[in-house]
Write a protein that holds these residues in place. Structure first.
Motif, mmCIF file in Angstrom:
data_model
loop_
_atom_site.group_PDB
_atom_site.id
_atom_site.type_symbol
_atom_site.label_atom_id
_atom_site.label_comp_id
_atom_site.label_asym_id
_atom_site.label_seq_id
_atom_site.Cartn_x
_atom_site.Cartn_y
_atom_site.Cartn_z
ATOM 1 N N ALA A 1 0.864 -1.185 0.000
ATOM 2 C CA ALA A 1 0.000 0.000 0.000
ATOM 3 C C ALA A 1 0.895 1.228 0.000
ATOM 4 O O ALA A 1 1.932 1.258 0.679
ATOM 5 C CB ALA A 1 -0.895 0.010 1.231
ATOM 6 N N ALA A 2 0.527 2.240 -0.764
ATOM 7 C CA ALA A 2 1.353 3.447 -0.859
ATOM 8 C C ALA A 2 0.477 4.686 -0.858
ATOM 9 O O ALA A 2 -0.626 4.683 -1.405
ATOM 10 C CB ALA A 2 2.203 3.415 -2.130
ATOM 11 N N GLU B 1 -6.777 -2.387 6.653
ATOM 12 C CA GLU B 1 -6.244 -2.029 7.965
ATOM 13 C C GLU B 1 -5.290 -0.840 7.901
ATOM 14 O O GLU B 1 -5.243 -0.024 8.824
ATOM 15 C CB GLU B 1 -5.491 -3.228 8.568
ATOM 16 C CG GLU B 1 -6.341 -4.427 8.903
ATOM 17 C CD GLU B 1 -5.503 -5.599 9.371
ATOM 18 O OE1 GLU B 1 -5.469 -5.857 10.595
ATOM 19 O OE2 GLU B 1 -4.876 -6.263 8.525
ATOM 20 N N THR B 2 -4.530 -0.746 6.831
ATOM 21 C CA THR B 2 -3.439 0.230 6.788
ATOM 22 C C THR B 2 -3.758 1.521 6.050
ATOM 23 O O THR B 2 -3.208 2.578 6.388
ATOM 24 C CB THR B 2 -2.197 -0.394 6.122
ATOM 25 O OG1 THR B 2 -2.537 -0.811 4.780
ATOM 26 C CG2 THR B 2 -1.704 -1.598 6.901
ATOM 27 N N LEU B 3 -4.651 1.475 5.046
ATOM 28 C CA LEU B 3 -4.770 2.601 4.131
ATOM 29 C C LEU B 3 -5.238 3.894 4.790
ATOM 30 O O LEU B 3 -4.574 4.932 4.676
ATOM 31 C CB LEU B 3 -5.699 2.254 2.967
ATOM 32 C CG LEU B 3 -5.906 3.376 1.945
ATOM 33 C CD1 LEU B 3 -4.589 3.799 1.314
ATOM 34 C CD2 LEU B 3 -6.908 2.965 0.877
ATOM 35 N N LEU B 4 -6.374 3.885 5.470
ATOM 36 C CA LEU B 4 -6.904 5.132 6.025
ATOM 37 C C LEU B 4 -5.996 5.730 7.096
ATOM 38 O O LEU B 4 -5.809 6.960 7.112
ATOM 39 C CB LEU B 4 -8.321 4.917 6.546
ATOM 40 C CG LEU B 4 -9.380 4.702 5.446
ATOM 41 C CD1 LEU B 4 -10.759 4.504 6.048
ATOM 42 C CD2 LEU B 4 -9.390 5.861 4.457
ATOM 43 N N PRO B 5 -5.379 4.929 7.986
ATOM 44 C CA PRO B 5 -4.382 5.527 8.895
ATOM 45 C C PRO B 5 -3.208 6.157 8.144
ATOM 46 O O PRO B 5 -2.697 7.206 8.568
ATOM 47 C CB PRO B 5 -3.930 4.338 9.751
ATOM 48 C CG PRO B 5 -5.103 3.409 9.744
ATOM 49 C CD PRO B 5 -5.685 3.534 8.371
ATOM 50 N N MET B 6 -2.782 5.546 7.043
ATOM 51 C CA MET B 6 -1.699 6.135 6.248
ATOM 52 C C MET B 6 -2.123 7.465 5.643
ATOM 53 O O MET B 6 -1.354 8.433 5.633
ATOM 54 C CB MET B 6 -1.267 5.160 5.144
ATOM 55 C CG MET B 6 -0.538 3.920 5.648
ATOM 56 S SD MET B 6 -0.314 2.668 4.343
ATOM 57 C CE MET B 6 0.800 3.519 3.215
ATOM 58 N N VAL B 7 -3.351 7.525 5.123
ATOM 59 C CA VAL B 7 -3.858 8.775 4.549
ATOM 60 C C VAL B 7 -3.940 9.856 5.618
ATOM 61 O O VAL B 7 -3.537 11.013 5.396
ATOM 62 C CB VAL B 7 -5.241 8.551 3.904
ATOM 63 C CG1 VAL B 7 -5.900 9.880 3.553
ATOM 64 C CG2 VAL B 7 -5.108 7.674 2.665
#
Length: 235
Positions: A13-14, A37-43
């Motif tokens: 995911a990037a 799990e990871t995308l929205l926290p990364m955004v």
């Protein structure tokens, strides 16, 4: 202009934020956690790091395929949700183009994602200009042979299908290895490809943002096979 770029087409995911031609922030995750799990926290982290809110974004760029069906749906759903409130323009970026825009040099680059069943999603691009040389395709690795032999060298493969391609063609003249950390799809590549689409006037509004799978899903393939078998039996 402020661009938020997202990729969930493959294993990594990037996320990236670009202002005009300047990269403000970039992050990638290949931890084994799901994109959901990871995308929205990364955004959230990316926007906070840049002091931006969704209302201040001028463009969303997101890979819309080909790639993992589930991954693509996660990324596209996230962008649609974020962009809908202000009807912010969106760039549905080819995964292959995003891979190509993440590298530069002289020669040719092939973006290749593992499509399973002995196939790769792939396309070729000029490494210096990122001009497209072939359409996106889902084909067996052996189907690349003519293009690999005839394209301008040096040639590098990038993407999570790069190792499969390199191992198949590494004995051809002009084929260069690319270390695994440099083969991943970068958020900056998505942002640059999205900016090119903005400049070309090919962006769309959130409601028009759609995936481009390039082949049937496993469930659809299995259903077609069952229907074909049933049709054959009745005949």
């Amino acid at each position: 202009m402020n661009i938020l770029a997202i990729d969930t087409a493959g294993k990594t995911a990037a996320v990236a934020v670009m202002r005009d031609d300047t990269l403000l922030y970039e992050m990638a995750s290949n931890t084994g956690l799901t994109h959901s799990e990871t995308l929205l926290p990364m955004v959230d982290t990316a926007l906070k790091a840049c002091g931006l809110t969704p209302a201040q974004l001028d463009l969303y760029a997101v890979t819309n395929g080909p790639g993992s069906f589930t991954g693509l749906r996660i990324g596209l759903a996230a962008v649609k949700g974020l962009a809908f409130a202000a009807n912010t323009p969106c760039a549905g970026v080819s995964t292959m183009a995003a891979l190509a825009y993440g590298v530069c040099g002289e020669g040719t680059v092939i973006g290749a994602q593992d499509a399973r069943r002995g196939q790769v999603y792939w396309a070729g691009f000029d490494l210096a200009t990122h001009a497209r040389l072939t359409p996106d395709a889902a084909e067996p690795v052996t189907a690349l042979e003519t293009f690999v032999k005839e394209c301008r060298k040096p040639l590098i493969f990038v993407g999570d299908g790069a190792a499969l391609c390199y191992n198949t063609y590494k004995d051809q003249p002009g084929i260069l290895p690319c270390p695994q950390p440099l083969r991943v799809l970068r958020g900056a590549g998505v942002a640059l490809a999205g900016k090119a689409m903005w400049d070309a006037g090919t962006c769309v509004f959130p409601a028009e943002l759609l995936p481009d799978y390039h082949r049937l899903s496993q469930a659809e393939r299995e259903r077609a096979e069952r229907e074909a078998a049933q049709q054959s039996a009745t005949n």
